[in-house]
Design a protein around this motif. Sequence first.
Motif, PDB file in Angstrom:
ATOM      1  N   ASP A  56       6.819   4.994  16.485  1.00  0.00           N
ATOM      2  CA  ASP A  56       5.927   5.296  17.594  1.00  0.00           C
ATOM      3  C   ASP A  56       5.095   4.046  17.797  1.00  0.00           C
ATOM      4  OD1 ASP A  56       4.357   5.394  15.381  1.00  0.00           O
ATOM      5  OD2 ASP A  56       3.415   7.431  15.829  1.00  0.00           O
ATOM      6  N   TYR A  57       5.572   2.981  17.317  1.00  0.00           N
ATOM      7  CA  TYR A  57       4.674   1.692  17.526  1.00  0.00           C
ATOM      8  C   TYR A  57       3.218   1.382  16.902  1.00  0.00           C
ATOM      9  CZ  TYR A  57       8.315   1.312  21.267  1.00  0.00           C
ATOM     10  OH  TYR A  57       9.526   1.186  21.683  1.00  0.00           O
ATOM     11  N   LYS A  58       3.259   2.440  16.393  1.00  0.00           N
ATOM     12  CA  LYS A  58       1.994   2.581  15.146  1.00  0.00           C
ATOM     13  C   LYS A  58       1.936   1.282  14.341  1.00  0.00           C
ATOM     14  CE  LYS A  58      -1.699   3.907  12.638  1.00  0.00           C
ATOM     15  NZ  LYS A  58      -2.835   4.053  12.829  1.00  0.00           N
ATOM     16  N   GLN A  59       1.315   0.455  13.997  1.00  0.00           N
ATOM     17  CA  GLN A  59       1.234  -0.587  13.068  1.00  0.00           C
ATOM     18  C   GLN A  59       0.055  -0.331  11.873  1.00  0.00           C
ATOM     19  OE1 GLN A  59       0.960  -4.615  14.502  1.00  0.00           O
ATOM     20  NE2 GLN A  59       2.011  -4.037  16.544  1.00  0.00           N
ATOM     21  N   ILE A  60       0.534  -0.609  10.592  1.00  0.00           N
ATOM     22  CA  ILE A  60      -0.272  -0.544   9.509  1.00  0.00           C
ATOM     23  C   ILE A  60      -0.061  -1.773   8.890  1.00  0.00           C
ATOM     24  CG2 ILE A  60      -0.624   0.700   7.183  1.00  0.00           C
ATOM     25  CD1 ILE A  60       0.213   3.133   8.493  1.00  0.00           C
ATOM     26  N   SER A  61      -1.347  -2.306   8.468  1.00  0.00           N
ATOM     27  CA  SER A  61      -1.222  -3.723   7.616  1.00  0.00           C
ATOM     28  C   SER A  61      -1.567  -3.635   6.353  1.00  0.00           C
ATOM     29  CB  SER A  61      -2.179  -4.874   8.144  1.00  0.00           C
ATOM     30  OG  SER A  61      -3.582  -4.412   8.506  1.00  0.00           O
ATOM     31  N   VAL A  62      -0.709  -4.012   5.551  1.00  0.00           N
ATOM     32  CA  VAL A  62      -0.933  -4.034   4.095  1.00  0.00           C
ATOM     33  C   VAL A  62      -1.054  -5.340   3.364  1.00  0.00           C
ATOM     34  CG1 VAL A  62       0.199  -3.064   1.720  1.00  0.00           C
ATOM     35  CG2 VAL A  62       0.798  -1.995   3.809  1.00  0.00           C
ATOM     36  N   ALA A  63      -2.239  -5.774   2.573  1.00  0.00           N
ATOM     37  CA  ALA A  63      -2.305  -6.962   1.994  1.00  0.00           C
ATOM     38  C   ALA A  63      -2.106  -6.894   0.654  1.00  0.00           C
ATOM     39  CB  ALA A  63      -3.870  -7.191   2.291  1.00  0.00           C
ATOM     40  N   ASP A  64      -1.327  -8.083   0.230  1.00  0.00           N
ATOM     41  CA  ASP A  64      -0.909  -8.539  -1.089  1.00  0.00           C
ATOM     42  C   ASP A  64      -1.843  -9.576  -1.518  1.00  0.00           C
ATOM     43  OD1 ASP A  64       0.207  -8.733  -3.513  1.00  0.00           O
ATOM     44  OD2 ASP A  64       2.079  -9.706  -2.707  1.00  0.00           O
ATOM     45  N   LEU A  65      -2.571  -9.466  -2.511  1.00  0.00           N
ATOM     46  CA  LEU A  65      -3.374 -10.639  -3.097  1.00  0.00           C
ATOM     47  C   LEU A  65      -3.321 -10.810  -4.483  1.00  0.00           C
ATOM     48  CD1 LEU A  65      -5.961  -8.590  -0.946  1.00  0.00           C
ATOM     49  CD2 LEU A  65      -5.756 -11.020  -0.510  1.00  0.00           C
ATOM     50  N   PRO A  66      -3.676 -12.032  -4.807  1.00  0.00           N
ATOM     51  CA  PRO A  66      -3.347 -12.445  -6.119  1.00  0.00           C
ATOM     52  C   PRO A  66      -3.955 -11.411  -7.305  1.00  0.00           C
ATOM     53  CG  PRO A  66      -4.312 -14.354  -4.745  1.00  0.00           C
ATOM     54  CD  PRO A  66      -4.523 -13.357  -4.044  1.00  0.00           C
ATOM     55  N   GLY A  67      -3.027 -11.235  -8.209  1.00  0.00           N
ATOM     56  CA  GLY A  67      -3.218 -10.315  -9.364  1.00  0.00           C
ATOM     57  C   GLY A  67      -4.709 -10.446  -9.987  1.00  0.00           C
ATOM     58  N   LEU A  68      -5.313  -9.476 -10.143  1.00  0.00           N
ATOM     59  CA  LEU A  68      -6.601  -9.370 -11.090  1.00  0.00           C
ATOM     60  C   LEU A  68      -5.896  -9.604 -12.570  1.00  0.00           C
ATOM     61  CD1 LEU A  68      -8.056  -6.059  -9.652  1.00  0.00           C
ATOM     62  CD2 LEU A  68      -9.169  -8.315  -9.575  1.00  0.00           C
ATOM     63  N   ILE A  69      -7.127 -10.099 -13.359  1.00  0.00           N
ATOM     64  CA  ILE A  69      -6.829  -9.881 -14.820  1.00  0.00           C
ATOM     65  C   ILE A  69      -8.162  -9.187 -15.355  1.00  0.00           C
ATOM     66  CG2 ILE A  69      -5.444 -11.852 -15.028  1.00  0.00           C
ATOM     67  CD1 ILE A  69      -7.807 -13.406 -15.931  1.00  0.00           C
ATOM     68  N   GLU A  70      -8.111  -8.786 -16.753  1.00  0.00           N
ATOM     69  CA  GLU A  70      -9.329  -8.328 -17.119  1.00  0.00           C
ATOM     70  C   GLU A  70     -10.525  -9.322 -17.065  1.00  0.00           C
ATOM     71  OE1 GLU A  70      -8.780  -6.060 -20.865  1.00  0.00           O
ATOM     72  OE2 GLU A  70      -6.559  -5.844 -20.208  1.00  0.00           O
ATOM     73  N   GLY A  71     -11.803  -8.960 -16.540  1.00  0.00           N
ATOM     74  CA  GLY A  71     -12.819  -9.730 -16.499  1.00  0.00           C
ATOM     75  C   GLY A  71     -12.899 -10.497 -15.090  1.00  0.00           C
TER      76      GLY A  71
END
Length: 370
Positions: A194-209
Amino acid sequence: MVHITRICLRKYGNFVDNLRLYVRGGSGGMGLPRLGGQGGKGGDVWVVATKNMTLKRIKDKFPQKRFVADAGANSGVRALKGERGADKEILAPVGITVTTDEGRTLGDLNVEGDRVMVTKGGSGGSLYSAFQPSKGEAKHIRLDLKLIADMGLVGFPNAGKSSLLTALSNATPQIASYAFTTLKPEIGKLIYDDYKQISVADLPGLIEGAHMNKGMGHKFLKHVERTKQLLFVVDVCGFQLASKTPFRSAFEAVQLLTKELELYKEELLSKPALLVVNKMDLPDAEDKLAELKEQLQNPAEFSDLLPEDMIPQNYLTFRHMVPVSAITGFGISHLKSCIRQSLDEDAALEVKATHREKLQALRKQSQGRA
């Protein structure tokens, strides 16, 4: 069918997501004492949200990183009131927060055309200032880019976030078999029938701390701030970042991610969250998933598995828990549906809230007239 476009934003080495600039308003013009003339006001400096602009482009185009507005014109016999100095506009990308060096927020640029005044020009000389003009304001400001997306992927290295976005988007980025495979933020755009757009951001992985700025630290966490919802991604079989670091089960990974967000900015945990349990193609995955489900039903009972200083104050409740295999495609279609459902639910609630506010405003107006 869901169509996808994938936008590679940058490698961190070449990309600029924060910039410090010197800005100064224009000085006012001189007044004319013998005729009571008033000098023109100095120009102001503005930061303006513009399409197709990057912080790196600003840095390359203006290596001195200095922006000064024009001075006001002096008062003269032919023009007793001096002309105002021209404003200086700094064209910046959408998604910028403008702050002072001390961290005080001056404004946000969320959509194209948003404007933030960062320094005022000086007043022109007049009778009230003995016809002496004042200088414009001067300061250093910071432009801080925070990506805007519907969903933000949150996960430790090797949780399979890049592979997951690949499965969602049918893209083929290079993914290595070692930690920190994602060194560049990417946004996948899901386009539904239905032309709905959803953006998903992939960002650099976290580490503890990460909350203490270890690893990618704040470079990652600040981008989570502007996503509408969070998409936690964990390896069903757990992970070990390095030989000297402890092994973490999927349950521990969920709680450690929660704690990192809590320590960085507690209000992030008020965002709706979904949990993706990845790598269901691995041996013993079903048993590990059953164990994780049991632990998440009563997380406090299993808190002794965590370091004492990394136990969250409040355990997250996920709207959906979706087991998937980014490699085989198992569960991906269901995940897309859950993402859509969760965002649609929030959008409906926002519409209801807006209608309620408008009705209340109309009632107040009616009562005032009565």
